[in-house]
Motif scaffolding. Structure first.
Motif, mmCIF file in Angstrom:
data_model
loop_
_atom_site.group_PDB
_atom_site.id
_atom_site.type_symbol
_atom_site.label_atom_id
_atom_site.label_comp_id
_atom_site.label_asym_id
_atom_site.label_seq_id
_atom_site.Cartn_x
_atom_site.Cartn_y
_atom_site.Cartn_z
ATOM 1 N N UNK A 84 0.804 -1.223 0.000
ATOM 2 C CA UNK A 84 0.000 0.000 0.000
ATOM 3 C C UNK A 84 0.838 1.275 0.000
ATOM 4 N N UNK A 85 2.144 1.157 0.126
ATOM 5 C CA UNK A 85 3.020 2.336 0.155
ATOM 6 C C UNK A 85 3.617 2.571 -1.220
ATOM 7 N N UNK A 86 3.412 3.758 -1.748
ATOM 8 C CA UNK A 86 3.933 4.106 -3.073
ATOM 9 C C UNK A 86 5.164 5.004 -2.926
ATOM 10 N N UNK A 87 6.009 4.956 -3.914
ATOM 11 C CA UNK A 87 7.169 5.852 -3.897
ATOM 12 C C UNK A 87 6.716 7.302 -3.882
ATOM 13 N N UNK A 88 5.560 7.577 -4.475
ATOM 14 C CA UNK A 88 5.015 8.930 -4.454
ATOM 15 C C UNK A 88 4.717 9.378 -3.020
ATOM 16 N N UNK A 89 4.227 8.430 -2.203
ATOM 17 C CA UNK A 89 3.936 8.744 -0.794
ATOM 18 C C UNK A 89 5.210 9.125 -0.045
ATOM 19 N N UNK A 90 6.270 8.343 -0.297
ATOM 20 C CA UNK A 90 7.539 8.603 0.381
ATOM 21 C C UNK A 90 8.153 9.903 -0.108
ATOM 22 N N UNK A 91 8.043 10.159 -1.411
ATOM 23 C CA UNK A 91 8.562 11.414 -1.968
ATOM 24 C C UNK A 91 7.848 12.609 -1.342
ATOM 25 N N UNK A 92 6.531 12.498 -1.213
ATOM 26 C CA UNK A 92 5.754 13.586 -0.632
ATOM 27 C C UNK A 92 6.126 13.782 0.846
ATOM 28 N N UNK A 93 6.294 12.688 1.576
ATOM 29 C CA UNK A 93 6.599 12.774 3.002
ATOM 30 C C UNK A 93 7.987 13.340 3.255
ATOM 31 N N UNK A 94 8.912 13.074 2.350
ATOM 32 C CA UNK A 94 10.294 13.536 2.539
ATOM 33 C C UNK A 94 10.572 14.874 1.862
ATOM 34 N N UNK A 95 9.694 15.264 0.954
ATOM 35 C CA UNK A 95 9.925 16.494 0.215
ATOM 36 C C UNK A 95 10.893 16.333 -0.945
ATOM 37 N N UNK A 96 11.253 15.087 -1.243
ATOM 38 C CA UNK A 96 12.169 14.816 -2.347
ATOM 39 C C UNK A 96 11.395 14.467 -3.606
ATOM 40 N N UNK A 97 12.017 14.690 -4.743
ATOM 41 C CA UNK A 97 11.431 14.238 -5.985
ATOM 42 C C UNK A 97 11.619 12.737 -6.149
ATOM 43 N N UNK A 98 10.746 12.116 -6.940
ATOM 44 C CA UNK A 98 10.880 10.677 -7.152
ATOM 45 C C UNK A 98 12.223 10.338 -7.783
ATOM 46 N N UNK A 99 12.713 11.215 -8.642
ATOM 47 C CA UNK A 99 14.001 10.970 -9.284
ATOM 48 C C UNK A 99 15.135 10.902 -8.274
#
Length: 198
Positions: A27-42
């Motif tokens: 259920x955890x997407x890389x988009x979720x982690x990117x948003x939570x950390x403030x980093x871009x997916x790249x």
């Protein structure tokens, strides 16, 4: 020449761990982690690889921290071995009862969700469990040397039983068992040990 990273890697790993721990891997997407950390997916992919590799890193770090914590709790002199073992069993019961979010242990949660299909997770979980059992066995052997547990008891079997009880308490806590129930289980498990006559 590669540009230096402009983020705190450990902080990103901690945030990813919280996301995986709360929501599970699927259920955890890389988009979720990117948003939570403030980093871009790249940036995330560049630093950690894909979602699976990031989880492996988080899971490995978590397993190491669990084994290290138990090692600190159970390490010490023979004279205090039984007290340490008792304190550890009751501490697991208390911590499990205090987990009101019922997230459980990431080691157990990750293994339950992924071990069947992810050999890296399966091997790491197995290694962590073996390490935990070895720590329990060492402490039980210290109890024997100090005369607190019967000398003819099989330390390996007792350690395996203790590990099963501790893991079982965590599973019951995740299902909503009360603190009283978990404490009763801890007391019963300790009472079942083959103590020497006073």
């Amino acid at each position: 020449m590669a540009r230096p990273r402009k983020f705190d890697e450990q902080q990103v790993l901690d945030t990813a761990r919280e996301r995986f721990w709360s929501g599970g891997y699927a259920a955890t997407r890389m988009e979720d982690i990117a948003e939570a950390t403030g980093l871009g997916k790249g940036s995330l992919y560049g630093a950690f690889g894909g979602k699976q590799k990031l989880f492996h890193r988080v899971f490995d770090d978590y397993c190491d921290s669990v084994v290290e914590a138990v090692s600190l709790q159970l390490g010490g002199s023979d004279a205090d071995a039984y007290a340490r073992l008792s304190a550890h069993v009751y501490a697991v019961a208390a911590a499990t009862a205090a987990d009101t979010a019922r997230r459980g242990c990431l080691l157990a949660k990750g293994a339950a969700e992924l071990a069947e299909h992810d050999e890296t997770v399966a091997k790491r979980a197995r290694a962590a469990m073996e390490s935990l059992q070895a720590l329990l066995e060492n402490d039980i052997a210290a109890c024997q040397r100090n005369g607190d547990i019967a000398a003819d008891a099989d330390t390996g079997k007792l350690a395996a039983l203790a590990l099963a009880v501790l893991r079982g308490m965590e599973a019951l806590g995740k299902a909503g068992a009360s603190e009283e129930t978990l404490t009763d289980i801890a007391s019963a498990a300790l009472a079942a040990l083959p103590r020497t006559a006073p």
